[in-house]
Structure formats: structure tokens, C-alpha cells
Enzyme design. Structure first.
Site, PDB file in Angstrom:
ATOM      1  N   ASN A  10      41.068  41.751  38.103  1.00  0.00           N
ATOM      2  CA  ASN A  10      42.122  42.949  38.202  1.00  0.00           C
ATOM      3  C   ASN A  10      42.347  43.148  39.837  1.00  0.00           C
ATOM      4  O   ASN A  10      43.368  44.063  39.920  1.00  0.00           O
ATOM      5  CB  ASN A  10      41.468  44.257  37.939  1.00  0.00           C
ATOM      6  CG  ASN A  10      40.894  44.094  36.462  1.00  0.00           C
ATOM      7  OD1 ASN A  10      41.652  43.599  35.544  1.00  0.00           O
ATOM      8  ND2 ASN A  10      39.507  44.079  36.121  1.00  0.00           N
ATOM      9  N   ARG A  17      47.531  49.243  40.221  1.00  0.00           N
ATOM     10  CA  ARG A  17      46.142  49.705  39.619  1.00  0.00           C
ATOM     11  C   ARG A  17      45.704  50.891  40.719  1.00  0.00           C
ATOM     12  O   ARG A  17      45.394  50.559  41.647  1.00  0.00           O
ATOM     13  CB  ARG A  17      45.205  48.472  39.900  1.00  0.00           C
ATOM     14  CG  ARG A  17      43.678  48.608  39.724  1.00  0.00           C
ATOM     15  CD  ARG A  17      42.825  47.623  39.723  1.00  0.00           C
ATOM     16  NE  ARG A  17      41.421  47.910  39.319  1.00  0.00           N
ATOM     17  CZ  ARG A  17      40.685  47.197  40.040  1.00  0.00           C
ATOM     18  NH1 ARG A  17      40.587  46.165  40.598  1.00  0.00           N
ATOM     19  NH2 ARG A  17      39.287  47.649  39.654  1.00  0.00           N
ATOM     20  N   TYR A  22      42.752  52.427  45.227  1.00  0.00           N
ATOM     21  CA  TYR A  22      42.939  51.152  45.991  1.00  0.00           C
ATOM     22  C   TYR A  22      44.057  50.930  46.917  1.00  0.00           C
ATOM     23  O   TYR A  22      44.428  49.767  47.242  1.00  0.00           O
ATOM     24  CB  TYR A  22      43.112  49.848  44.880  1.00  0.00           C
ATOM     25  CG  TYR A  22      41.867  49.888  43.903  1.00  0.00           C
ATOM     26  CD1 TYR A  22      40.740  49.447  44.886  1.00  0.00           C
ATOM     27  CD2 TYR A  22      41.863  50.301  42.707  1.00  0.00           C
ATOM     28  CE1 TYR A  22      39.606  49.366  44.048  1.00  0.00           C
ATOM     29  CE2 TYR A  22      40.507  50.237  41.816  1.00  0.00           C
ATOM     30  CZ  TYR A  22      39.384  49.828  42.643  1.00  0.00           C
ATOM     31  OH  TYR A  22      38.174  49.951  41.796  1.00  0.00           O
ATOM     32  N   GLU A  98      30.808  40.105  51.593  1.00  0.00           N
ATOM     33  CA  GLU A  98      31.255  40.670  50.480  1.00  0.00           C
ATOM     34  C   GLU A  98      32.268  41.890  51.005  1.00  0.00           C
ATOM     35  O   GLU A  98      31.726  42.609  51.835  1.00  0.00           O
ATOM     36  CB  GLU A  98      29.940  41.196  49.582  1.00  0.00           C
ATOM     37  CG  GLU A  98      30.317  41.997  48.370  1.00  0.00           C
ATOM     38  CD  GLU A  98      29.018  42.654  47.867  1.00  0.00           C
ATOM     39  OE1 GLU A  98      27.927  42.016  47.737  1.00  0.00           O
ATOM     40  OE2 GLU A  98      29.170  43.913  47.268  1.00  0.00           O
ATOM     41  N   HIS A 100      34.801  45.146  49.561  1.00  0.00           N
ATOM     42  CA  HIS A 100      35.458  45.972  48.796  1.00  0.00           C
ATOM     43  C   HIS A 100      36.412  46.590  49.483  1.00  0.00           C
ATOM     44  O   HIS A 100      36.069  47.487  50.488  1.00  0.00           O
ATOM     45  CB  HIS A 100      34.243  46.887  48.122  1.00  0.00           C
ATOM     46  CG  HIS A 100      33.246  46.111  47.392  1.00  0.00           C
ATOM     47  ND1 HIS A 100      33.373  45.557  46.309  1.00  0.00           N
ATOM     48  CD2 HIS A 100      31.989  45.681  47.697  1.00  0.00           C
ATOM     49  CE1 HIS A 100      32.408  44.878  45.896  1.00  0.00           C
ATOM     50  NE2 HIS A 100      31.612  44.764  46.705  1.00  0.00           N
TER      51      HIS A 100
HETATM   52  C1  DQA Z   1      36.241  46.694  44.272  1.00  0.00           C
HETATM   53  C2  DQA Z   1      35.308  47.713  43.467  1.00  0.00           C
HETATM   54  C3  DQA Z   1      34.785  47.491  42.195  1.00  0.00           C
HETATM   55  O1  DQA Z   1      33.905  48.412  41.897  1.00  0.00           O
HETATM   56  C4  DQA Z   1      35.824  47.392  41.378  1.00  0.00           C
HETATM   57  O2  DQA Z   1      35.253  46.928  40.086  1.00  0.00           O
HETATM   58  C5  DQA Z   1      37.034  46.542  41.756  1.00  0.00           C
HETATM   59  C6  DQA Z   1      37.321  46.708  43.163  1.00  0.00           C
HETATM   60  C7  DQA Z   1      36.688  47.204  45.407  1.00  0.00           C
HETATM   61  O3  DQA Z   1      37.371  46.232  46.033  1.00  0.00           O
HETATM   62  O4  DQA Z   1      36.874  48.336  45.783  1.00  0.00           O
HETATM   63  O5  DQA Z   1      37.366  45.869  40.897  1.00  0.00           O
HETATM   64  O6  DQA Z   1      35.575  45.476  44.290  1.00  0.00           O
END
Ligand code: DQA
Length: 148
Positions: A10, A17, A22, A98, A100
Site C-alpha cells: 500500500n 492514501r 501519511y 525498520e 514507518h
Molecule cells: C506504516 C505503518 C503501518 O502500521 C501501516 O500498516 C502502513 C504504513 C507507516 O509507514 O507508517 O502501511 O508502515
């Protein structure tokens, strides 16, 4: 440094989105920012996005064959339940950060758990697209300090 950036499901829909969470940047724009930084630092990178778990795992395994120095991964929703991606990262043992975009620990409780984090050297969450650059910088520091 040869760094691979891996985007999960996604994230190809960024810009459209849930912009209130985001932001409005597209993945293409974010990737251009990453490439600009990579070029400035004279690193090389491969950027990959997939909506499917198997393709993400194949790419992680491919990184091992390619002798990649570090991985930056936003596993998106797989963060919260993919033991298979966790195992792939453990298997290749490439230093991984990682990322986010959103601050996952301030959101719904199911996002507070990362099953990927224990396979990573660190996690960056909540700084939007800048998080990818911060992650590359963290890898630079990690690899410079490594003694093995
Ligand atoms: C994400 C946070 C995840 O919980 C979510 O499912 C995403 C995007 C982020 O970049 O904030 O798809 O990884």
C-alpha cells in the site's frame, strides 16, 4: 555503501492514501529524495516496492546474494504480523533499519507491535519521509563503527 530500500504493501498508494496520516507525497517523490541523498553520499541503492509478502522475502534473500551492506525496510502492515519477513531478515543477517512514516506507537493498538523490530538494529517511526534518510544515516554510523 550498497543500500537496499524495501517498501511494503500500500505504500505505492502514498499521496492518495489517508493523507492526514501519511502526507501528500507520492512514493515516487520519496524515492527521488532517497536517491538524491544516496548520490550525494556516493552510495548506491536499489529501491523496491511490493504488495506481496513473498516478493518482499525474495528481495531480502536476493540482497544476501548481492552482498548488500544494509537494508532500510518499511514493511507497512506486515510489520505487525509477518514472522516470515522477520525470519528472512534474520536469515540474511544484513543490518536492517525498520522505518514507518507515521508514529505507530501513537496509533491503534495493533500497530504498537512490530514482529520485524527484533530482526532489526533499530526502528525509526513518526518522521514522515525524512525517516528513510535518518535510517540511511543510522546505517552509515552503524557500519562505520562495526569492528567485524
Ligand atoms: C506504516 C505503518 C503501518 O502500521 C501501516 O500498516 C502502513 C504504513 C507507516 O509507514 O507508517 O502501511 O508502515
Amino acid at each position: 555503501m550498497n543500500i537496499w530500500i524495501i517498501h511494503g504493501p500500500n505504500l505505492n498508494f502514498l499521496g492518495t492514501r489517508e493523507p492526514e496520516i501519511y502526507g501528500t507525497q507520492t512514493l515516487e517523490t520519496i524515492n527521488e529524495q532517497i536517491k538524491t541523498y544516496i548520490n550525494e553520499q556516493r552510495h548506491i541503492c536499489t529501491i523496491f516496492q511490493s504488495n506481496s509478502e513473498g516478493q518482499l522475502i525474495d528481495k531480502i534473500q536476493e540482497a544476501y546474494q548481492a552482498d548488500v551492506d544494509g537494508i532500510v525496510i518499511n514493511p507497512a502492515a506486515y510489520t505487525h504480523y509477518s514472522y516470515a519477513i522477520h525470519d528472512a531478515l534474520k536469515a540474511v543477517a544484513i543490518p536492517t533499519i525498520e522505518v514507518h512514516l507515521s508514529a505507530i506507537h501513537t496509533r491503534e493498538s495493533f500497530r504498537h507491535i512490530s514482529v520485524i523490530a527484533p530482526a532489526c538494529i533499530g526502528q525509526i517511526s513518526g518522521f514522515g519521509s525524512k525517516g528513510y534518510i535518518l535510517a540511511i544515516q543510522a546505517l552509515e554510523n552503524h557500519l562505520a563503527e562495526r569492528t567485524d
